[in-house]
Motif scaffolding. Sequence first.
Motif, PDB file in Angstrom:
ATOM      1  N   GLY A 104       0.803  -1.224   0.000  1.00 14.62           N
ATOM      2  CA  GLY A 104       0.000   0.000   0.000  1.00 14.62           C
ATOM      3  C   GLY A 104       0.832   1.268   0.000  1.00 14.62           C
ATOM      4  N   LYS A 105       2.139   1.111  -0.216  1.00 10.52           N
ATOM      5  CA  LYS A 105       3.043   2.266  -0.159  1.00 10.52           C
ATOM      6  C   LYS A 105       2.684   3.329  -1.209  1.00 10.52           C
ATOM      7  CE  LYS A 105       6.811  -0.261  -0.817  1.00 10.52           C
ATOM      8  NZ  LYS A 105       6.163  -1.593  -0.998  1.00 10.52           N
ATOM      9  N   SER A 106       2.543   2.881  -2.459  1.00 11.38           N
ATOM     10  CA  SER A 106       2.218   3.844  -3.520  1.00 11.38           C
ATOM     11  C   SER A 106       0.851   4.467  -3.289  1.00 11.38           C
ATOM     12  CB  SER A 106       2.216   3.171  -4.890  1.00 11.38           C
ATOM     13  OG  SER A 106       3.518   2.790  -5.235  1.00 11.38           O
ATOM     14  N   SER A 107      -0.092   3.651  -2.838  1.00 15.51           N
ATOM     15  CA  SER A 107      -1.434   4.190  -2.576  1.00 15.51           C
ATOM     16  C   SER A 107      -1.362   5.291  -1.534  1.00 15.51           C
ATOM     17  CB  SER A 107      -2.361   3.069  -2.083  1.00 15.51           C
ATOM     18  OG  SER A 107      -2.495   2.077  -3.071  1.00 15.51           O
ATOM     19  N   VAL A 167       3.898  23.413  -1.368  1.00 20.51           N
ATOM     20  CA  VAL A 167       4.977  23.092  -0.423  1.00 20.51           C
ATOM     21  C   VAL A 167       5.470  21.650  -0.556  1.00 20.51           C
ATOM     22  CG1 VAL A 167       4.229  24.811   1.263  1.00 20.51           C
ATOM     23  CG2 VAL A 167       3.322  22.489   1.413  1.00 20.51           C
ATOM     24  N   LEU A 168       4.877  20.914  -1.489  1.00 19.37           N
ATOM     25  CA  LEU A 168       5.204  19.498  -1.626  1.00 19.37           C
ATOM     26  C   LEU A 168       6.009  19.211  -2.893  1.00 19.37           C
ATOM     27  CD1 LEU A 168       4.273  16.428  -0.698  1.00 19.37           C
ATOM     28  CD2 LEU A 168       2.889  16.638  -2.751  1.00 19.37           C
ATOM     29  N   GLY A 169       7.000  18.360  -2.770  1.00 19.09           N
ATOM     30  CA  GLY A 169       7.674  17.812  -3.944  1.00 19.09           C
ATOM     31  C   GLY A 169       7.418  16.316  -3.970  1.00 19.09           C
ATOM     32  N   TYR A 170       6.830  15.809  -5.052  1.00 13.65           N
ATOM     33  CA  TYR A 170       6.471  14.381  -5.122  1.00 13.65           C
ATOM     34  C   TYR A 170       7.146  13.750  -6.329  1.00 13.65           C
ATOM     35  CZ  TYR A 170       3.436  10.393  -6.368  1.00 13.65           C
ATOM     36  OH  TYR A 170       2.951   9.166  -6.749  1.00 13.65           O
ATOM     37  N   LEU A 171       7.861  12.683  -6.101  1.00 11.95           N
ATOM     38  CA  LEU A 171       8.461  11.944  -7.209  1.00 11.95           C
ATOM     39  C   LEU A 171       7.801  10.575  -7.301  1.00 11.95           C
ATOM     40  CD1 LEU A 171      10.754  12.083  -9.385  1.00 11.95           C
ATOM     41  CD2 LEU A 171      12.172  10.805  -7.774  1.00 11.95           C
ATOM     42  N   ILE A 209       9.265  16.474   0.929  1.00 12.75           N
ATOM     43  CA  ILE A 209       9.574  15.737  -0.293  1.00 12.75           C
ATOM     44  C   ILE A 209       9.143  14.286  -0.108  1.00 12.75           C
ATOM     45  CG2 ILE A 209      11.479  14.905  -1.746  1.00 12.75           C
ATOM     46  CD1 ILE A 209      12.913  17.542  -1.110  1.00 12.75           C
ATOM     47  N   ILE A 210       8.358  13.785  -1.059  1.00 12.32           N
ATOM     48  CA  ILE A 210       7.863  12.410  -1.004  1.00 12.32           C
ATOM     49  C   ILE A 210       8.374  11.649  -2.222  1.00 12.32           C
ATOM     50  CG2 ILE A 210       5.810  10.961  -1.042  1.00 12.32           C
ATOM     51  CD1 ILE A 210       4.292  13.047   0.324  1.00 12.32           C
ATOM     52  N   VAL A 211       9.050  10.551  -1.977  1.00 13.54           N
ATOM     53  CA  VAL A 211       9.669   9.813  -3.069  1.00 13.54           C
ATOM     54  C   VAL A 211       9.230   8.355  -2.985  1.00 13.54           C
ATOM     55  CG1 VAL A 211      11.835   9.416  -4.264  1.00 13.54           C
ATOM     56  CG2 VAL A 211      11.671  11.325  -2.696  1.00 13.54           C
ATOM     57  N   ASP A 212       8.605   7.864  -4.058  1.00 12.30           N
ATOM     58  CA  ASP A 212       8.027   6.519  -4.046  1.00 12.30           C
ATOM     59  C   ASP A 212       9.006   5.501  -4.635  1.00 12.30           C
ATOM     60  OD1 ASP A 212       6.295   4.426  -3.806  1.00 12.30           O
ATOM     61  OD2 ASP A 212       4.786   5.204  -5.193  1.00 12.30           O
ATOM     62  N   GLU A 213       9.477   4.594  -3.809  1.00  5.28           N
ATOM     63  CA  GLU A 213      10.387   3.503  -4.216  1.00  5.28           C
ATOM     64  C   GLU A 213      11.476   3.952  -5.186  1.00  5.28           C
ATOM     65  OE1 GLU A 213      10.087  -0.305  -4.046  1.00  5.28           O
ATOM     66  OE2 GLU A 213       7.965  -0.568  -3.585  1.00  5.28           O
ATOM     67  N   VAL A 255      12.005  14.470   4.336  1.00  7.09           N
ATOM     68  CA  VAL A 255      11.889  13.541   3.217  1.00  7.09           C
ATOM     69  C   VAL A 255      11.181  12.273   3.683  1.00  7.09           C
ATOM     70  CG1 VAL A 255      13.155  12.197   1.494  1.00  7.09           C
ATOM     71  CG2 VAL A 255      14.082  14.393   2.250  1.00  7.09           C
ATOM     72  N   ILE A 256      10.166  11.873   2.948  1.00  4.29           N
ATOM     73  CA  ILE A 256       9.501  10.591   3.183  1.00  4.29           C
ATOM     74  C   ILE A 256       9.762   9.742   1.959  1.00  4.29           C
ATOM     75  CG2 ILE A 256       7.308   9.425   3.581  1.00  4.29           C
ATOM     76  CD1 ILE A 256       6.193  12.053   4.628  1.00  4.29           C
ATOM     77  N   PHE A 257      10.339   8.566   2.139  1.00  2.00           N
ATOM     78  CA  PHE A 257      10.513   7.718   0.965  1.00  2.00           C
ATOM     79  C   PHE A 257      10.099   6.299   1.274  1.00  2.00           C
ATOM     80  CE2 PHE A 257      14.395   5.060   1.245  1.00  2.00           C
ATOM     81  CZ  PHE A 257      14.862   5.473   2.473  1.00  2.00           C
ATOM     82  N   SER A 258       9.601   5.602   0.263  1.00  2.00           N
ATOM     83  CA  SER A 258       9.168   4.225   0.459  1.00  2.00           C
ATOM     84  C   SER A 258      10.166   3.290  -0.184  1.00  2.00           C
ATOM     85  CB  SER A 258       7.781   4.020  -0.154  1.00  2.00           C
ATOM     86  OG  SER A 258       7.844   4.141  -1.557  1.00  2.00           O
TER      87      SER A 258
END
Length: 224
Positions: free
Chosen positions: A40-43, A76-80, A156-160, A186-189
Amino acid sequence: MKLQIANLTKTYSNGVKALDNLNLEIGTGMFGLLGPNGAGKSSLMRTIATIQKPDSGSISFDEINVLEDQNALRKVLGYLPQEFGVYPNMSAERLLDYFAQLKGISSSNDRKAIVKQVLEVTNLWEVRKKSVSGYSGGMKQRFGIAQLLLNNPKLIIVDEPTAGLDPAERHRFLNVLREIGTNHTVIFSTHIVDDVKELCNDLAILNGGKILYRGTPTEATKEL
Ligand code: ADP
Ligand code: ADP
Protein backbone atom coordinates in the motif's frame (compact mmCIF):
# COMPACT_ATOMS: atom_id res chain seq x y z
CA MET A 1 6.66 20.39 10.62
CA LYS A 2 4.10 17.70 11.07
CA LEU A 3 2.20 15.42 8.73
CA GLN A 4 -0.80 13.79 10.36
CA ILE A 5 -2.73 10.98 8.77
CA ALA A 6 -5.88 9.68 10.46
CA ASN A 7 -8.19 6.75 9.66
CA LEU A 8 -7.21 6.66 6.00
CA THR A 9 -9.01 4.00 3.97
CA LYS A 10 -8.93 3.22 0.26
CA THR A 11 -10.62 0.36 -1.55
CA TYR A 12 -10.10 0.14 -5.32
CA SER A 13 -12.95 -0.70 -7.68
CA ASN A 14 -11.64 -4.28 -7.95
CA GLY A 15 -12.31 -4.69 -4.21
CA VAL A 16 -8.66 -4.51 -3.05
CA LYS A 17 -8.37 -2.65 0.24
CA ALA A 18 -5.05 -0.86 -0.21
CA LEU A 19 -5.29 1.37 2.88
CA ASP A 20 -7.04 0.01 5.95
CA ASN A 21 -7.92 2.65 8.55
CA LEU A 22 -4.31 3.85 8.57
CA ASN A 23 -2.96 6.25 11.20
CA LEU A 24 0.48 7.83 11.03
CA GLU A 25 2.26 10.94 12.28
CA ILE A 26 5.49 12.10 10.71
CA GLY A 27 7.78 14.87 11.96
CA THR A 28 10.91 16.51 10.62
CA GLY A 29 13.79 14.47 9.21
CA MET A 30 14.26 11.42 7.04
CA PHE A 31 11.34 9.03 7.24
CA GLY A 32 11.31 5.55 5.69
CA LEU A 33 8.12 3.72 4.74
CA LEU A 34 9.09 0.08 4.48
CA GLY A 35 6.90 -2.66 3.08
CA PRO A 36 6.71 -5.51 0.57
CA ASN A 37 5.15 -5.18 -2.88
CA GLY A 38 1.43 -4.63 -2.58
CA ALA A 39 1.65 -3.27 0.99
CA GLY A 40 0.00 0.00 0.00
CA LYS A 41 3.04 2.27 -0.16
CA SER A 42 2.22 3.84 -3.52
CA SER A 43 -1.43 4.19 -2.58
CA LEU A 44 -0.45 6.07 0.57
CA MET A 45 2.00 8.32 -1.25
CA ARG A 46 -0.39 9.11 -4.09
CA THR A 47 -3.03 9.97 -1.50
CA ILE A 48 -0.69 12.32 0.41
CA ALA A 49 0.31 13.93 -2.89
CA THR A 50 -3.43 14.30 -3.69
CA ILE A 51 -3.04 12.36 -6.95
CA GLN A 52 -5.87 10.12 -5.76
CA LYS A 53 -8.65 10.44 -3.21
CA PRO A 54 -9.16 8.13 -0.26
CA ASP A 55 -12.62 6.78 0.65
CA SER A 56 -12.36 8.29 4.10
CA GLY A 57 -9.91 9.72 6.57
CA SER A 58 -7.99 12.95 6.96
CA ILE A 59 -4.52 14.30 6.27
CA SER A 60 -3.02 17.52 7.55
CA PHE A 61 0.36 19.07 6.96
CA ASP A 62 1.06 21.79 9.52
CA GLU A 63 -1.91 24.15 9.03
CA ILE A 64 -2.97 22.69 5.69
CA ASN A 65 -5.99 20.41 5.41
CA VAL A 66 -4.50 18.35 2.59
CA LEU A 67 -7.64 16.71 1.25
CA GLU A 68 -9.57 20.00 1.27
CA ASP A 69 -6.91 22.34 -0.02
CA GLN A 70 -4.81 20.59 -2.64
CA ASN A 71 -3.45 23.85 -4.05
CA ALA A 72 -1.94 24.87 -0.73
CA LEU A 73 -0.33 21.47 -0.38
CA ARG A 74 1.15 21.42 -3.86
CA LYS A 75 2.95 24.71 -3.18
CA VAL A 76 4.98 23.09 -0.42
CA LEU A 77 5.20 19.50 -1.63
CA GLY A 78 7.67 17.81 -3.94
CA TYR A 79 6.47 14.38 -5.12
CA LEU A 80 8.46 11.94 -7.21
CA PRO A 81 6.32 9.06 -8.49
CA GLN A 82 7.68 5.59 -9.01
CA GLU A 83 7.24 5.67 -12.78
CA PHE A 84 10.00 7.40 -14.70
CA GLY A 85 8.99 10.60 -16.39
CA VAL A 86 8.96 10.92 -20.16
CA TYR A 87 11.38 13.63 -21.18
CA PRO A 88 11.99 15.56 -24.39
CA ASN A 89 15.30 15.33 -26.18
CA MET A 90 16.83 18.25 -24.32
CA SER A 91 19.87 18.55 -22.06
CA ALA A 92 19.31 18.39 -18.30
CA GLU A 93 20.63 21.91 -17.96
CA ARG A 94 18.31 23.41 -20.59
CA LEU A 95 15.30 21.48 -19.36
CA LEU A 96 15.81 22.64 -15.76
CA ASP A 97 16.32 26.19 -17.00
CA TYR A 98 13.02 25.88 -18.83
CA PHE A 99 11.24 24.58 -15.70
CA ALA A 100 12.74 27.43 -13.68
CA GLN A 101 11.39 29.86 -16.29
CA LEU A 102 7.90 28.32 -15.97
CA LYS A 103 8.22 28.80 -12.24
CA GLY A 104 8.62 32.52 -12.92
CA ILE A 105 12.33 33.07 -12.28
CA SER A 106 12.86 35.76 -14.89
CA SER A 107 16.54 36.55 -14.35
CA SER A 108 18.70 34.16 -16.37
CA ASN A 109 21.50 34.58 -13.83
CA ASP A 110 19.19 33.51 -11.01
CA ARG A 111 18.11 30.51 -13.07
CA LYS A 112 21.72 29.60 -13.79
CA ALA A 113 22.54 29.65 -10.09
CA ILE A 114 19.63 27.51 -8.97
CA VAL A 115 20.02 25.06 -11.87
CA LYS A 116 23.70 24.63 -11.01
CA GLN A 117 22.83 24.08 -7.38
CA VAL A 118 20.21 21.36 -8.03
CA LEU A 119 22.45 19.63 -10.59
CA GLU A 120 25.27 19.50 -8.06
CA VAL A 121 23.09 18.22 -5.22
CA THR A 122 21.79 15.41 -7.44
CA ASN A 123 25.27 14.59 -8.72
CA LEU A 124 24.29 15.30 -12.33
CA TRP A 125 26.56 18.29 -12.95
CA GLU A 126 29.00 16.31 -15.13
CA VAL A 127 26.19 14.98 -17.29
CA ARG A 128 24.24 18.27 -17.50
CA LYS A 129 24.86 18.61 -21.26
CA LYS A 130 23.45 15.14 -22.01
CA SER A 131 19.88 14.59 -23.09
CA VAL A 132 17.61 13.51 -20.22
CA SER A 133 15.76 11.15 -22.59
CA GLY A 134 19.03 9.19 -22.90
CA TYR A 135 19.65 9.03 -19.13
CA SER A 136 19.68 5.69 -17.32
CA GLY A 137 16.87 4.90 -14.89
CA GLY A 138 18.92 6.03 -11.91
CA MET A 139 19.91 9.27 -13.58
CA LYS A 140 16.27 9.97 -14.45
CA GLN A 141 15.32 9.44 -10.81
CA ARG A 142 17.97 11.93 -9.75
CA PHE A 143 16.82 14.34 -12.44
CA GLY A 144 13.31 14.06 -10.97
CA ILE A 145 14.74 15.13 -7.61
CA ALA A 146 16.59 18.05 -9.25
CA GLN A 147 13.33 19.15 -10.88
CA LEU A 148 11.31 19.12 -7.69
CA LEU A 149 14.06 20.90 -5.72
CA LEU A 150 13.54 23.93 -8.01
CA ASN A 151 10.31 24.59 -6.09
CA ASN A 152 12.11 24.55 -2.74
CA PRO A 153 9.52 22.19 -1.21
CA LYS A 154 9.11 21.83 2.56
CA LEU A 155 8.16 18.19 2.23
CA ILE A 156 9.57 15.74 -0.29
CA ILE A 157 7.86 12.41 -1.00
CA VAL A 158 9.67 9.81 -3.07
CA ASP A 159 8.03 6.52 -4.05
CA GLU A 160 10.39 3.50 -4.22
CA PRO A 161 13.28 5.46 -5.72
CA THR A 162 15.75 2.59 -5.53
CA ALA A 163 13.53 -0.10 -7.08
CA GLY A 164 15.20 -1.49 -10.18
CA LEU A 165 18.48 0.40 -9.73
CA ASP A 166 21.79 -1.41 -9.87
CA PRO A 167 23.90 -1.29 -6.66
CA ALA A 168 26.13 1.59 -7.81
CA GLU A 169 23.22 3.73 -8.89
CA ARG A 170 21.28 2.81 -5.75
CA HIS A 171 24.13 4.16 -3.64
CA ARG A 172 24.30 7.32 -5.72
CA PHE A 173 20.61 7.82 -5.18
CA LEU A 174 20.75 7.18 -1.41
CA ASN A 175 23.60 9.68 -1.13
CA VAL A 176 21.44 12.30 -2.83
CA LEU A 177 18.57 11.60 -0.41
CA ARG A 178 20.97 11.79 2.54
CA GLU A 179 22.19 15.16 1.31
CA ILE A 180 18.75 16.70 0.80
CA GLY A 181 17.58 15.14 4.09
CA THR A 182 19.93 17.47 5.98
CA ASN A 183 17.67 20.45 5.24
CA HIS A 184 14.36 18.98 4.07
CA THR A 185 11.78 16.59 5.43
CA VAL A 186 11.89 13.54 3.22
CA ILE A 187 9.50 10.59 3.18
CA PHE A 188 10.51 7.72 0.96
CA SER A 189 9.17 4.23 0.46
CA THR A 190 11.15 1.11 -0.18
CA HIS A 191 10.98 -2.67 0.07
CA ILE A 192 14.72 -2.81 0.84
CA VAL A 193 15.46 -2.99 4.58
CA ASP A 194 19.01 -1.67 4.13
CA ASP A 195 17.71 1.54 2.50
CA VAL A 196 15.97 2.58 5.72
CA LYS A 197 18.75 1.29 7.96
CA GLU A 198 21.26 3.44 6.13
CA LEU A 199 19.23 6.62 5.98
CA CYS A 200 16.35 7.02 8.36
CA ASN A 201 15.94 8.27 11.89
CA ASP A 202 12.31 7.18 11.87
CA LEU A 203 10.40 4.47 10.03
CA ALA A 204 7.13 2.64 9.68
CA ILE A 205 6.52 -0.82 8.35
CA LEU A 206 3.40 -1.11 6.21
CA ASN A 207 1.62 -4.29 5.23
CA GLY A 208 -1.91 -4.96 4.06
CA GLY A 209 -2.64 -1.22 4.20
CA LYS A 210 -1.87 -1.03 7.94
CA ILE A 211 1.10 0.17 9.98
CA LEU A 212 2.65 -2.89 11.63
CA TYR A 213 5.54 -1.13 13.31
CA ARG A 214 6.58 2.40 14.05
CA GLY A 215 9.94 3.43 15.52
CA THR A 216 13.65 3.77 14.97
CA PRO A 217 15.65 1.51 12.63
CA THR A 218 17.69 0.20 15.59
CA GLU A 219 14.59 -1.01 17.42
CA ALA A 220 13.11 -2.33 14.19
CA THR A 221 16.16 -4.50 13.51
CA LYS A 222 14.82 -7.01 16.03
CA GLU A 223 11.68 -7.38 13.97
CA LEU A 224 13.25 -7.48 10.52
P1 ADP B 1 3.00 -0.95 -2.95
O1 ADP B 1 3.33 0.41 -3.44
O2 ADP B 1 3.36 -1.17 -1.52
O3 ADP B 1 3.51 -2.03 -3.85
P2 ADP B 1 0.29 -0.36 -3.86
O4 ADP B 1 -0.27 0.79 -3.13
O5 ADP B 1 0.80 -0.14 -5.23
O6 ADP B 1 1.40 -1.08 -2.95
O7 ADP B 1 -0.81 -1.50 -3.95
C1 ADP B 1 -1.59 -1.93 -2.82
C2 ADP B 1 -2.65 -2.91 -3.31
O8 ADP B 1 -3.59 -2.20 -4.14
C3 ADP B 1 -2.10 -4.02 -4.19
O9 ADP B 1 -2.86 -5.18 -3.95
C4 ADP B 1 -2.33 -3.49 -5.61
O10 ADP B 1 -2.46 -4.56 -6.51
C5 ADP B 1 -3.62 -2.73 -5.46
N1 ADP B 1 -3.72 -1.58 -6.37
C6 ADP B 1 -2.86 -0.55 -6.48
N2 ADP B 1 -3.28 0.35 -7.38
C7 ADP B 1 -4.47 -0.13 -7.85
C8 ADP B 1 -5.42 0.35 -8.81
N3 ADP B 1 -5.25 1.52 -9.43
N4 ADP B 1 -6.50 -0.39 -9.04
C9 ADP B 1 -6.69 -1.54 -8.39
N5 ADP B 1 -5.85 -2.07 -7.48
C10 ADP B 1 -4.73 -1.35 -7.22
P1 ADP C 1 21.37 2.23 -14.40
O1 ADP C 1 20.67 3.16 -13.49
O2 ADP C 1 20.67 2.02 -15.70
O3 ADP C 1 21.69 0.92 -13.75
P2 ADP C 1 23.68 3.92 -14.05
O4 ADP C 1 22.94 5.17 -13.88
O5 ADP C 1 24.28 3.30 -12.86
O6 ADP C 1 22.78 2.87 -14.82
O7 ADP C 1 24.88 4.20 -15.05
C1 ADP C 1 24.76 4.52 -16.42
C2 ADP C 1 26.05 5.17 -16.89
O8 ADP C 1 26.03 6.58 -16.58
C3 ADP C 1 27.28 4.61 -16.20
O9 ADP C 1 28.35 4.58 -17.13
C4 ADP C 1 27.56 5.61 -15.09
O10 ADP C 1 28.90 5.64 -14.71
C5 ADP C 1 27.14 6.91 -15.76
N1 ADP C 1 26.72 7.91 -14.76
C6 ADP C 1 25.67 7.83 -13.92
N2 ADP C 1 25.57 8.94 -13.14
C7 ADP C 1 26.63 9.73 -13.51
C8 ADP C 1 27.09 11.00 -13.08
N3 ADP C 1 26.50 11.71 -12.11
N4 ADP C 1 28.17 11.51 -13.67
C9 ADP C 1 28.77 10.84 -14.64
N5 ADP C 1 28.40 9.64 -15.10
C10 ADP C 1 27.34 9.09 -14.54
